[in-house]
Design a protein around this motif. Structure first.
Motif, PDB file in Angstrom:
ATOM      1  N   GLY A 158      31.046  -4.753 -13.004  1.00 41.27           N
ATOM      2  CA  GLY A 158      30.076  -3.840 -12.421  1.00 41.27           C
ATOM      3  C   GLY A 158      29.647  -4.609 -10.806  1.00 41.27           C
ATOM      4  N   LYS A 159      28.382  -4.165 -10.680  1.00 45.33           N
ATOM      5  CA  LYS A 159      27.652  -4.455  -9.353  1.00 45.33           C
ATOM      6  C   LYS A 159      26.915  -5.776  -9.775  1.00 45.33           C
ATOM      7  CE  LYS A 159      27.621   0.253  -7.942  1.00 45.33           C
ATOM      8  NZ  LYS A 159      26.911   1.248  -7.400  1.00 45.33           N
ATOM      9  N   ILE A 160      26.946  -6.262 -10.835  1.00 47.46           N
ATOM     10  CA  ILE A 160      25.928  -7.358 -11.490  1.00 47.46           C
ATOM     11  C   ILE A 160      26.506  -8.731 -10.557  1.00 47.46           C
ATOM     12  CG2 ILE A 160      25.100  -9.121 -12.920  1.00 47.46           C
ATOM     13  CD1 ILE A 160      25.733  -6.838 -15.052  1.00 47.46           C
ATOM     14  N   ALA A 161      27.804  -8.868 -10.482  1.00 53.65           N
ATOM     15  CA  ALA A 161      28.177 -10.017  -9.441  1.00 53.65           C
ATOM     16  C   ALA A 161      27.859 -10.086  -8.344  1.00 53.65           C
ATOM     17  CB  ALA A 161      29.798 -10.367  -9.665  1.00 53.65           C
ATOM     18  N   THR A 162      27.709  -8.934  -7.624  1.00 56.46           N
ATOM     19  CA  THR A 162      27.458  -8.761  -6.232  1.00 56.46           C
ATOM     20  C   THR A 162      26.063  -8.871  -6.012  1.00 56.46           C
ATOM     21  OG1 THR A 162      29.327  -7.076  -5.965  1.00 56.46           O
ATOM     22  CG2 THR A 162      27.468  -7.174  -4.112  1.00 56.46           C
TER      23      THR A 162
END
Length: 263
Positions: free
Chosen positions: A42-46
């Protein structure tokens, strides 16, 4: 007679929605029989990269995984996200075990060669990438493997690998031992005959019909490679591929889940 195995991949949109993820995992835990879950991040890494001052680089929607970003995605995908999913499944009575491709040498990949774009530390799956004995050992012992999108090259290098591709590779490799169904859960309730109508679900597509639907423009854009890869998996031994919404996972057994792709 081969035992049934579900290989289910969840998209980042599910991971980013804590309540939606919880509902999905409840349905997944209640799905009887052998099963494997595959997830990305998902967007957690970003967001974590931004917090650390690391710029996320994309080319045509594909992440460039340089050395700094590899550390981030490994921490998030194989660490935080994977273990959170495993912990929630344990709470729901599903004896899950979190894995990367490096664990048990389960999935060995090769670093993507540089052509027009250098994608960095991205792993490509080749035939024979999956150690079926390792994965089957976990499955037959009663564990539910939960795979993150991190693999390795066998020479000590971790690699970021597309979760859709991992799911397909697992399903194909294990189809010799199990009656395997590959399930992609995303934000639509299936392949739609009319993209403006959420209820215009095509219940079943065969290989010949796929070509007709593509030619007529009913299936277009990002759905084309998804279905191409799905039929490729079917041609290599997977019994069926199902595409639908995470909220509808409980309908799998009744074959009322999204769109079913068959030989």
């Amino acid at each position: 007679m081969r035992a049934k195995l579900w290989v289910i991949k969840i998209g980042g949109n599910i991971i980013d929605d804590a309540e939606g993820l919880g509902r999905f995992l409840e349905r997944f835990a209640n799905l009887r029989g052998y099963k494997i879950l595959v997830h990305g991040g998902g967007k957690i890494a970003t967001r974590m990269a931004a917090d650390l001052g690391i710029e996320a680089k994309l080319v045509e929607g594909r992440r460039i995984t340089d050395e700094a970003m590899l550390r981030i995605v490994t921490m998030v995908y194989a660490g935080l996200t994977n273990k959170q999913i495993v912990a929630e499944l344990q709470e729901k009575g599903c004896n899950a075990i979190g894995l990367s491709g490096a664990d048990g040498n389960a999935i060995r990949t090769v670093k993507r060669p540089v052509k027009t774009v250098d994608y960095g530390f991205v792993g490509d799956i080749l035939p024979g990438s999956v150690d079926t004995d390792t994965v089957a050992t976990f499955v037959n012992a009663g564990f539910t493997p939960v795979f993150s999108a991190i693999t390795h090259d066998g020479h000590g290098q971790l690699l970021n690998t597309n979760a859709d591709t991992i799911a397909a590779a697992l399903a194909v490799a294990l189809s010799a031992q199990y009656a395997t169904s590959l399930v992609y859960c995303f934000e639509k309730r299936g392949v739609l005959r009319d993209i403006t109508d959420e209820n215009a679900i095509i219940p079943e597509i065969r290989a010949g019909e796929f070509e007709q639907l593509k030619t007529s423009g009913i299936i277009a854009d990002g759905m084309v490679p998804k279905l191409y890869n799905a039929f490729e998996a079917i041609s290599k031994g997977v019994d069926e591929v199902c595409i639908g919404h995470a909220e509808d996972l409980h309908l799998l057994r009744e074959q009322h889940f999204g769109t079913r792709l068959v030989r």
